[in-house]
Design an enzyme around this catalytic site. Structure first.
Site, mmCIF file in Angstrom:
data_model
loop_
_atom_site.group_PDB
_atom_site.id
_atom_site.type_symbol
_atom_site.label_atom_id
_atom_site.label_comp_id
_atom_site.label_asym_id
_atom_site.label_seq_id
_atom_site.Cartn_x
_atom_site.Cartn_y
_atom_site.Cartn_z
ATOM 1 N N GLY A 17 2.243 -4.298 2.605
ATOM 2 C CA GLY A 17 1.904 -3.734 1.302
ATOM 3 C C GLY A 17 2.297 -2.276 1.229
ATOM 4 N N GLU A 18 2.255 -1.741 0.003
ATOM 5 C CA GLU A 18 2.660 -0.351 -0.202
ATOM 6 C C GLU A 18 1.812 0.283 -1.291
ATOM 7 O OE1 GLU A 18 6.694 1.777 -1.796
ATOM 8 O OE2 GLU A 18 6.914 0.376 -0.112
ATOM 9 N N GLY A 19 1.445 1.550 -1.081
ATOM 10 C CA GLY A 19 0.657 2.285 -2.060
ATOM 11 C C GLY A 19 1.337 3.580 -2.441
ATOM 12 N N VAL A 24 1.657 -0.330 4.619
ATOM 13 C CA VAL A 24 1.022 -1.003 5.753
ATOM 14 C C VAL A 24 1.981 -2.072 6.264
ATOM 15 C CG1 VAL A 24 -0.952 -2.363 6.538
ATOM 16 C CG2 VAL A 24 -1.279 -0.584 4.813
ATOM 17 N N LYS A 39 -0.809 1.637 9.333
ATOM 18 C CA LYS A 39 -0.723 2.325 8.050
ATOM 19 C C LYS A 39 0.118 3.571 8.267
ATOM 20 C CE LYS A 39 -3.176 3.942 4.019
ATOM 21 N NZ LYS A 39 -4.459 4.016 3.291
ATOM 22 N N ASP A 133 -13.088 4.332 -3.736
ATOM 23 C CA ASP A 133 -11.970 3.519 -4.236
ATOM 24 C C ASP A 133 -12.184 2.042 -3.909
ATOM 25 O OD1 ASP A 133 -9.586 3.150 -5.596
ATOM 26 O OD2 ASP A 133 -8.348 3.384 -3.808
#
Length: 359
Positions: A17-19, A24, A39, A133
């Site tokens: 995944g990506e933020g 990650v 991460k 969050d």
């Protein structure tokens, strides 16, 4: 950001995944052949935002201090070729955001998930740590149906004096953001309660309580909700899903109160409310099933399914013995023994009936 095939002692397997600030990846610690999650902080942000590294290190430090089965364990934090990362346990499962889309999950199972989630968050609150969050994207549901909190990216320690949030900078995800995060106000453990309330509402109904066209619209509506809560109050969960008990609806809407003082103040408080609801809901379900005629019919049919095969077996047994007596002793002797066989058969049948009626 291009991810190398190897970072330090870790072989990169795939991106998970990506933020906004990093990604990650799934990796293997080759020396001990352990699968982990890394991460990684985007290197492009390091010069633009000097506080990023400091916040990244704080995230790892705060999360590693929370040892709980529903919080992902942090192993280490390190740097390789100016690439900052930390490693954590790799959790098999599906994101809660995908899990929410399933309508076949019983209400009690959904509540059980949030009981475990609140238990984990209660530990953080007891250590004066607020998450800030909480959202379904940051929670994984394992194959055993246990939730695991993955990300403490913007968590804050209430006893830290150092201010790492820039003035005018909003932290949090708009759909799950409490009014005090969107506008003026102090965040606290009650801020996490609002987010968990939104998540629970979404888990029970399949839709979010607050809608908006974009992030800016959502933030403005959240500020307006703080000013006029009665006008912008979301529809009750029972209006959307008639199977949801009113007690659970009340619990969720206490979480969603615009005024922080009217919410549950900590995850521990919410945990107690959910546990009490779960116990009462389970008792109600049990009483309903006992009073339901269809349940009684099932019970009777189940007993009958035991009775008839047993009765048939006894009759066959008597018939075989009778035939044996007839052949061996002849007609006269058989008639004298028949009464005894009749008594034996009658007693056996009575024993079987007593055993079955007790089940």
């Amino acid at each position: 950001m291009e991810i190398p095939s190897k970072i330090g002692k870790y072989k990169i397997l795939k991106k998970l995944g990506e933020g906004a600030s990093g990604c990650v990846v799934k990796a293997e610690q080759e020396v001990i052949q352990r699968i982990v999650a890394l991460k990684i902080l985007f290197s492009s942000l390091l010069e633009e935002k000097p506080l990023i590294i400091k916040r990244f290190h704080r995230e790892a430090r705060l999360a590693s201090a929370l040892v709980h089965p529903n919080i992902v364990p942090i192993f280490e934090i390190d740097e390789c070729n100016k690439m900052h990362y930390y490693t954590m346990q790799y959790i098999e499962g599906i994101p809660m955001i995908d899990y929410i889309k399933s309508n076949s999950i019983p209400i009690e199972t959904r509540v059980d998930i949030f009981i475990e989630l609140c238990d984990a968050l209660a530990l953080a609150h007891s250590r004066t740590i607020i998450h800030r969050d909480m959202k379904p994207h940051n929670v994984i549901i394992t194959k055993e149906m246990h939730p695991v909190i993955l990300d403490f990216g913007i968590a804050k320690s209430l006893i830290e004096e150092e201010q790492m949030t820039q003035v005018g900078h909003i932290l949090g995800s708009a759909h799950y953001m409490a009014p005090e995060q969107a506008g003026p106000g102090n965040v606290g453990t009650y801020t996490d309660i609002f987010a968990v309330g939104v998540m629970l509402y979404e888990m029970m109904t399949g839709q979010r309580p607050f809608q908006g066209n974009n992030v800016k619209d959502l933030i403005m509506k959240r500020i307006q909700y703080a000013q006029k809560p009665d006008l912008l109050r979301p529809p009750s969960m029972k209006e959307i899903n008639h199977e949801i008990p009113e007690t659970l609806d009340s619990i969720v809407f206490r979480c969603l109160e615009a005024n922080p003082k009217n919410r549950y103040q900590t995850a521990g408080d919410l945990l107690k409310a959910l546990q009490q609801f779960r116990s009462e809901f389970c008792l109600t379900q049990t009483l309903d099933s006992e009073q339901n005629p269809s349940s009684l019919s099932v019970a009777v049919n189940k007993k009958a399914s035991y009775f008839y095969p047993c009765l048939l077996s006894i009759l066959l047994f008597i018939l075989m013995i009778s035939f044996s007596f007839w052949v061996y002793y002849g007609k006269q002797e058989f008639l004298s023994k028949a009464k005894g066989l009749q008594d034996i058969g009658s007693n056996k049948i009575q024993e079987v009936v007593k055993k079955i009626t007790k089940k």
